[in-house]
Design a protein around this motif. Structure first.
Motif, short mmCIF file in Angstrom:
data_model
loop_
_atom_site.label_atom_id
_atom_site.label_comp_id
_atom_site.label_asym_id
_atom_site.label_seq_id
_atom_site.Cartn_x
_atom_site.Cartn_y
_atom_site.Cartn_z
N THR A 112 0.90 -1.23 0.11
CA THR A 112 -0.09 -0.01 0.15
C THR A 112 0.73 1.21 -0.03
O THR A 112 1.86 1.37 0.57
CB THR A 112 -1.07 0.10 1.26
OG1 THR A 112 -1.69 -1.07 1.18
CG2 THR A 112 -1.75 1.17 1.51
N ASP A 113 0.52 2.03 -0.80
CA ASP A 113 1.21 3.60 -0.72
C ASP A 113 0.08 4.50 -0.91
O ASP A 113 -0.32 4.70 -1.95
CB ASP A 113 2.10 3.49 -2.10
CG ASP A 113 3.05 4.65 -2.39
OD1 ASP A 113 2.77 5.69 -1.45
OD2 ASP A 113 3.89 4.87 -3.31
N ASP A 114 -0.18 5.47 0.09
CA ASP A 114 -1.16 6.55 0.00
C ASP A 114 -0.86 7.48 -1.01
O ASP A 114 -1.87 8.39 -1.16
CB ASP A 114 -1.04 6.83 1.58
CG ASP A 114 -1.85 5.96 2.27
OD1 ASP A 114 -2.50 4.94 1.86
OD2 ASP A 114 -1.65 6.23 3.62
N THR A 115 0.57 7.57 -1.49
CA THR A 115 0.78 8.75 -2.48
C THR A 115 0.26 8.38 -3.42
O THR A 115 0.29 7.40 -4.23
CB THR A 115 2.23 8.66 -2.71
OG1 THR A 115 2.88 8.86 -1.21
CG2 THR A 115 2.71 9.99 -3.62
N ILE A 116 -0.64 9.60 -4.33
CA ILE A 116 -1.12 9.35 -5.50
C ILE A 116 -0.26 10.02 -6.52
O ILE A 116 0.15 10.95 -6.46
CB ILE A 116 -2.48 10.09 -5.44
CG1 ILE A 116 -3.57 9.39 -4.60
CG2 ILE A 116 -2.99 10.24 -7.13
CD1 ILE A 116 -5.03 9.93 -4.56
N SER A 117 0.21 9.02 -7.39
CA SER A 117 1.07 9.43 -8.36
C SER A 117 0.40 9.81 -9.67
O SER A 117 -0.44 9.39 -10.04
CB SER A 117 2.08 8.10 -8.74
OG SER A 117 2.92 7.86 -7.89
N SER A 118 1.13 11.11 -10.31
CA SER A 118 0.28 11.34 -11.54
C SER A 118 1.13 11.55 -12.59
O SER A 118 2.47 11.72 -12.46
CB SER A 118 -0.24 12.64 -11.18
OG SER A 118 0.39 13.82 -10.87
N TYR A 127 -3.83 9.09 -12.68
CA TYR A 127 -3.43 9.05 -11.15
C TYR A 127 -3.52 7.46 -10.33
O TYR A 127 -4.51 6.99 -10.99
CB TYR A 127 -4.53 9.98 -10.46
CG TYR A 127 -4.59 11.45 -10.89
CD1 TYR A 127 -3.74 12.39 -10.38
CD2 TYR A 127 -5.28 11.70 -12.18
CE1 TYR A 127 -3.59 13.56 -10.91
CE2 TYR A 127 -5.23 13.02 -12.61
CZ TYR A 127 -4.36 14.02 -12.01
OH TYR A 127 -4.31 15.22 -12.60
N TRP A 129 -2.29 4.56 -7.38
CA TRP A 129 -1.88 4.33 -6.16
C TRP A 129 -2.23 2.81 -5.97
O TRP A 129 -2.85 2.33 -6.60
CB TRP A 129 -2.56 5.22 -4.99
CG TRP A 129 -3.93 5.10 -4.93
CD1 TRP A 129 -4.55 4.27 -3.96
CD2 TRP A 129 -5.13 5.60 -5.71
NE1 TRP A 129 -6.14 4.33 -4.23
CE2 TRP A 129 -6.23 5.12 -5.20
CE3 TRP A 129 -5.16 6.38 -6.89
CZ2 TRP A 129 -7.47 5.42 -5.68
CZ3 TRP A 129 -6.21 6.65 -7.15
CH2 TRP A 129 -7.56 6.39 -6.99
N GLN A 131 -3.40 -0.03 -3.12
CA GLN A 131 -4.04 0.11 -1.60
C GLN A 131 -4.86 -1.00 -1.49
O GLN A 131 -5.36 -1.99 -2.29
CB GLN A 131 -5.36 1.13 -1.91
CG GLN A 131 -6.13 1.32 -0.96
CD GLN A 131 -6.83 2.65 -0.90
OE1 GLN A 131 -6.88 3.12 -1.97
NE2 GLN A 131 -7.90 3.18 -0.05
N GLU A 152 -8.64 11.24 -5.20
CA GLU A 152 -8.64 11.50 -3.72
C GLU A 152 -9.88 10.90 -3.15
O GLU A 152 -9.77 10.40 -2.01
CB GLU A 152 -8.57 12.88 -3.40
CG GLU A 152 -6.97 13.20 -3.53
CD GLU A 152 -6.79 14.98 -3.60
OE1 GLU A 152 -7.76 15.71 -3.38
OE2 GLU A 152 -5.62 15.29 -3.28
N GLN A 155 -9.66 7.14 -3.29
CA GLN A 155 -8.80 6.54 -2.29
C GLN A 155 -9.14 6.69 -0.89
O GLN A 155 -9.34 5.82 -0.37
CB GLN A 155 -7.61 7.45 -2.48
CG GLN A 155 -6.39 6.77 -1.68
CD GLN A 155 -5.20 7.79 -1.69
OE1 GLN A 155 -5.41 8.77 -1.34
NE2 GLN A 155 -4.18 6.88 -1.53
#
Length: 163
Positions: A112-118, A127, A129, A131, A152, A155
Motif C-alpha cells: 500500500t502506498d497512500d501517495t497518488i502518483s500522477s 492518477y 496508487w 491500496q 482522492e 482513495q
C-alpha cells in the motif's frame, strides 16, 4: 547507411522498451481510443450496475460496494478485462464535459502506498496508487483539475480495503 542503421536501432529500441509494458501503460493506451460516443449510449440501469459490480467483487475480491458517487462523474458501465492472466476491472464514466474517464483496478503484490502518483500517458492524465493489495488507476482528459479530486475521493472511499 548510417542513417538507416540509426533508424533501425531506434526502431528496435522502441520495440524492446514496449514489448512488456506495465498494466497502467496498456490500460492508458486502450483508454486513449475512447471518445464521448464510445460511452454515451452505453449507460447501464441501476440494477445492472449492481449485478456487474457484484460479479467484479467476486472475481477480483475488491469491495465495489465502496464505490462512491463522485461529483462531476456519471457512471456509465463496468467491465472485466484482463492483464497477464489477472482480472482487471474497468469502470467508465463521463465527466461534466462529457469526456471519458476510467477507473481501473487490478490485484497487485505491491505494498500500500497512500501517495497518488500522477503522470501523462498516451495523452491522458493518470492518477495511480496501491491500496490493500490492489493497483488503482484513474485516467481521463489532460488539464482536468477535477480528476485529482476524484482520485482522492476514490482513495478515501477505498480506505477500508485490506490485502
Amino acid at each position: 547507411m548510417v542513417a538507416g542503421a540509426a533508424i533501425m536501432f531506434g526502431g528496435l529500441h522502441f520495440q524492446q522498451t514496449n514489448e512488456n509494458p506495465g498494466w497502467k501503460a496498456v490500460v492508458a493506451n486502450y483508454q486513449s481510443l475512447y471518445v464521448t460516443e464510445t460511452l454515451s449510449s452505453n449507460t447501464v440501469a441501476p440494477a445492472q450496475r449492481t449485478q456487474v459490480l457484484s460479479r467484479l467483487t467476486d472475481k477480483l475480491g475488491f469491495d465495489f460496494d465502496a464505490l462512491p458517487d463522485v461529483d462531476g462523474l456519471t457512471f456509465i458501465r463496468a467491465q472485466e478485462l484482463g492483464f497477464n492472466g489477472k482480472p482487471l476491472a474497468q469502470l467508465t464514466f463521463l465527466n461534466s464535459q462529457n469526456e471519458p474517464v476510467a477507473l481501473c483496478i487490478i490485484k497487485t503484490t505491491q505494498s500500500t502506498d497512500d501517495t497518488i502518483s500522477s503522470e501523462e500517458m498516451f495523452g491522458l492524465a493518470t492518477y495511480s496508487w496501491n491500496q490493500g493489495g490492489f493497483g488503482i488507476l484513474l485516467l481521463g482528459p489532460n488539464e482536468n483539475k477535477d480528476l485529482m479530486r476524484a482520485a482522492e475521493r476514490f482513495q478515501k472511499a477505498f480506505a477500508h480495503i485490506n490485502a
